[in-house]
Design an enzyme around this catalytic site. Structure first.
Site, PDB file in Angstrom:
ATOM      1  NE  ARG A  23     -13.813  -2.855  34.016  1.00  0.00           N
ATOM      2  CZ  ARG A  23     -14.912  -2.788  33.041  1.00  0.00           C
ATOM      3  NH1 ARG A  23     -16.171  -3.109  33.385  1.00  0.00           N
ATOM      4  NH2 ARG A  23     -14.873  -2.323  31.914  1.00  0.00           N
ATOM      5  CB  SER A  68     -10.924   0.885  30.624  1.00  0.00           C
ATOM      6  OG  SER A  68     -11.965   0.669  29.640  1.00  0.00           O
ATOM      7  CD  GLU A 127     -10.651  -1.706  33.967  1.00  0.00           C
ATOM      8  OE1 GLU A 127     -11.836  -1.126  34.300  1.00  0.00           O
ATOM      9  OE2 GLU A 127     -10.462  -2.256  32.993  1.00  0.00           O
TER      10      GLU A 127
HETATM   11  N1  EPU Z   1     -16.965   9.410  26.148  1.00  0.00           N
HETATM   12  C1  EPU Z   1     -16.438  10.638  25.650  1.00  0.00           C
HETATM   13  N2  EPU Z   1     -15.315  10.462  25.286  1.00  0.00           N
HETATM   14  C2  EPU Z   1     -14.257   9.718  25.126  1.00  0.00           C
HETATM   15  C3  EPU Z   1     -14.820   8.417  25.925  1.00  0.00           C
HETATM   16  C4  EPU Z   1     -16.170   8.320  26.217  1.00  0.00           C
HETATM   17  O1  EPU Z   1     -17.064  11.425  25.636  1.00  0.00           O
HETATM   18  O2  EPU Z   1     -13.274   9.481  24.946  1.00  0.00           O
HETATM   19  C5  EPU Z   1     -18.375   9.478  26.741  1.00  0.00           C
HETATM   20  C6  EPU Z   1     -19.122   8.723  25.601  1.00  0.00           C
HETATM   21  O3  EPU Z   1     -19.673   9.541  24.541  1.00  0.00           O
HETATM   22  C7  EPU Z   1     -20.298   8.249  26.683  1.00  0.00           C
HETATM   23  C8  EPU Z   1     -19.693   7.823  27.878  1.00  0.00           C
HETATM   24  O4  EPU Z   1     -18.606   8.572  27.805  1.00  0.00           O
HETATM   25  O5  EPU Z   1     -21.265   9.022  26.789  1.00  0.00           O
HETATM   26  C9  EPU Z   1     -19.242   6.312  28.037  1.00  0.00           C
HETATM   27  O6  EPU Z   1     -18.319   5.847  27.194  1.00  0.00           O
HETATM   28  P1  EPU Z   1     -18.590   4.596  26.680  1.00  0.00           P
HETATM   29  O7  EPU Z   1     -19.830   3.980  26.295  1.00  0.00           O
HETATM   30  O8  EPU Z   1     -17.629   4.267  25.382  1.00  0.00           O
HETATM   31  O9  EPU Z   1     -17.934   3.532  27.724  1.00  0.00           O
HETATM   32  P2  EPU Z   1     -17.086   3.846  29.138  1.00  0.00           P
HETATM   33  O10 EPU Z   1     -17.751   3.977  30.250  1.00  0.00           O
HETATM   34  O11 EPU Z   1     -16.240   4.749  28.607  1.00  0.00           O
HETATM   35  C10 EPU Z   1     -17.022   1.297  29.816  1.00  0.00           C
HETATM   36  C11 EPU Z   1     -15.974   0.098  29.941  1.00  0.00           C
HETATM   37  C12 EPU Z   1     -15.512  -0.295  28.585  1.00  0.00           C
HETATM   38  C13 EPU Z   1     -16.722  -0.898  27.739  1.00  0.00           C
HETATM   39  C14 EPU Z   1     -17.681   0.302  27.587  1.00  0.00           C
HETATM   40  C15 EPU Z   1     -18.944  -0.151  26.963  1.00  0.00           C
HETATM   41  C16 EPU Z   1     -14.785   0.796  32.125  1.00  0.00           C
HETATM   42  C17 EPU Z   1     -13.688   1.258  32.893  1.00  0.00           C
HETATM   43  N3  EPU Z   1     -14.750   0.719  30.645  1.00  0.00           N
HETATM   44  O12 EPU Z   1     -16.190   2.303  29.053  1.00  0.00           O
HETATM   45  O13 EPU Z   1     -14.514  -1.480  29.017  1.00  0.00           O
HETATM   46  O14 EPU Z   1     -16.240  -1.564  26.406  1.00  0.00           O
HETATM   47  O15 EPU Z   1     -17.953   0.834  28.717  1.00  0.00           O
HETATM   48  O16 EPU Z   1     -19.790  -0.894  27.577  1.00  0.00           O
HETATM   49  O17 EPU Z   1     -15.913   0.566  32.612  1.00  0.00           O
HETATM   50  C18 EPU Z   1     -12.480  -2.111  29.216  1.00  0.00           C
HETATM   51  O18 EPU Z   1     -12.772  -2.314  30.402  1.00  0.00           O
HETATM   52  O19 EPU Z   1     -11.184  -2.261  28.734  1.00  0.00           O
HETATM   53  C19 EPU Z   1     -13.311  -1.756  28.392  1.00  0.00           C
HETATM   54  C20 EPU Z   1     -13.250  -1.137  26.955  1.00  0.00           C
END
Ligand code: EPU
Length: 337
Positions: free
Chosen positions: A163, A235, A333
């Site tokens: 990012r 995000s 972000e």
């Molecule tokens: N998780 C939770 N509760 C939540 C959300 C997440 O427990 O409410 C846990 C999930 O179960 C998982 C971990 O946190 O174990 C990561 O969650 P997830 O795979 O949904 O991805 P993220 O790290 O929360 C990032 C990006 C997203 C992208 C996803 C999928 C960032 C800031 N965000 O989210 O990007 O879609 O990975 O790769 O890096 C965006 O930038 O707008 C965005 C949606």
């Protein structure tokens, strides 16, 4: 063509749908209009605006907002392995991903359905499901008003990271990205590291470019709010990168805590969504702002009436809750203006 709008409400130009006024918005279709645009229509401060998907307006905007609208996709060269393409900054990002999948070109499919314009993709190096825009970007073309000329910056000089890019630092507010060049592959290169992506692809009939895109669209449609219905900016927070020692200490206390390695063994990335969720805030709302009920990383304009400052105040509470429970700072972000 150049189009000018004065003193208008910008709720339709930011995905959070906050109501603020912009003094002036200037749209242009062709790069060769930029020098005329600066000579005739921009007197003082300005800033570039894409789809407004990663921005939170907290006040009325005095600087002129410049919106690139060039949407052309051009194949610059290709061989049996790859295609080098140049894409206008004004194209909707997901239209580019759809085009690449229709044309059997690999590389962007994991980034399906990310809202925003192509010109915004390099700024925060958009990423999802194990892929980042930087994996395919070769050059970024931009207009440099200070010199009145165009510059093409090779990806290795864009300082891409999670990012992050040079466009958030030394080039911030100094250039208008007009086109992005990508190298896409004609050879299958599936990235299926994410559990739910792999399972969904299998459910759809196995690995193919179209099935990966369909799987990711389906996961995103389920997990993330539909911007057409509920104002949000994806995000709201970045996943924090902390020292591996701190991550290990927390993991001893919270064995289920997700942790991701980074290129530096001394640093570990944590999941901000998980941290916020553990604070009991998923689905929580106050006034016109809330935490999305399926992805705690996303803040939403629950009533459609949220103001930018209300969102900020709510975000600060979320940050404080995480800091209090885990001792971890989570940064926004979203670009706050
Ligand atoms: N998780 C939770 N509760 C939540 C959300 C997440 O427990 O409410 C846990 C999930 O179960 C998982 C971990 O946190 O174990 C990561 O969650 P997830 O795979 O949904 O991805 P993220 O790290 O929360 C990032 C990006 C997203 C992208 C996803 C999928 C960032 C800031 N965000 O989210 O990007 O879609 O990975 O790769 O890096 C965006 O930038 O707008 C965005 C949606």
């Amino acid at each position: 063509m150049i189009r000018i709008f004065e003193n208008i409400d910008i709720s339709a130009r930011n995905s959070f749908k906050v109501h603020q006024q912009a003094a002036k918005i200037v749209e242009f279709d062709h790069n060769d209009e930029l020098s005329q645009l600066f000579a005739e229509h921009i007197k003082g401060e300005w800033m570039a605006l894409g789809g407004g998907n990663n921005i939170l307006f907290t006040r009325d905007i005095e600087p002129t907002l410049i919106v690139p609208c060039n949407c052309h996709i051009e194949i610059l060269s290709q061989n049996e392995n790859s295609a080098h393409i140049r894409v206008g900054a004004g194209l909707e990002w997901d239209d580019l991903v759809a085009w690449s999948v229709e044309n059997d070109l690999w590389g962007l499919e994991n980034l399906s359905l990310i809202p925003g314009k192509v010109g915004a993709a390099p700024v925060q190096n958009i990423g999802a499901y194990g892929a980042e825009a930087k994996d395919c970007i070769v050059n970024v073309e931009m207009y440099f008003p200070e010199q009145g000329n165009f510059i093409t910056l090779a990806a290795e000089h864009c300082n891409f990271a999670y990012r992050e890019s040079v466009f958030k630092h030394t080039l911030k507010g100094r250039v208008i990205i007009t086109a992005v060049e990508f190298m896409l592959s004609k050879q299958a290169q599936p990235k299926l590291g994410y559990g739910d992506v792999t399972a969904k692809v299998e459910e759809l009939g196995g690995v193919s470019l179209k099935n990966i895109r369909d799987a990711i669209c389906s996961i995103r449609r389920y997990k993330l709010p539909d911007t057409a219905v509920t104002g949000n900016a994806g995000s709201f927070f970045k996943n924090p990168i902390v020292s591996t020692t701190i991550a290990e200490a927390l993991a001893a206390q919270y064995p289920d805590m997700p942790r991701y390695g980074t290129s530096d063994p001394h640093s570990t990335k944590l999941a901000a969504g998980w941290l916020i969720d553990q604070c009991g805030l998923k689905g929580y709302s106050e006034g016109n702002v809330g935490v999305h009920h399926r992805q705690a990383l996303v803040l939403i304009n629950t009533t459609g009436n949220a103001t930018g400052s209300e969102v900020i105040a709510f975000a600060r509470k979320v940050q404080s809750a995480v800091k209090e429970k885990f001792g971890i700072e989570i940064d926004t972000e979203v670009n706050i203006l």
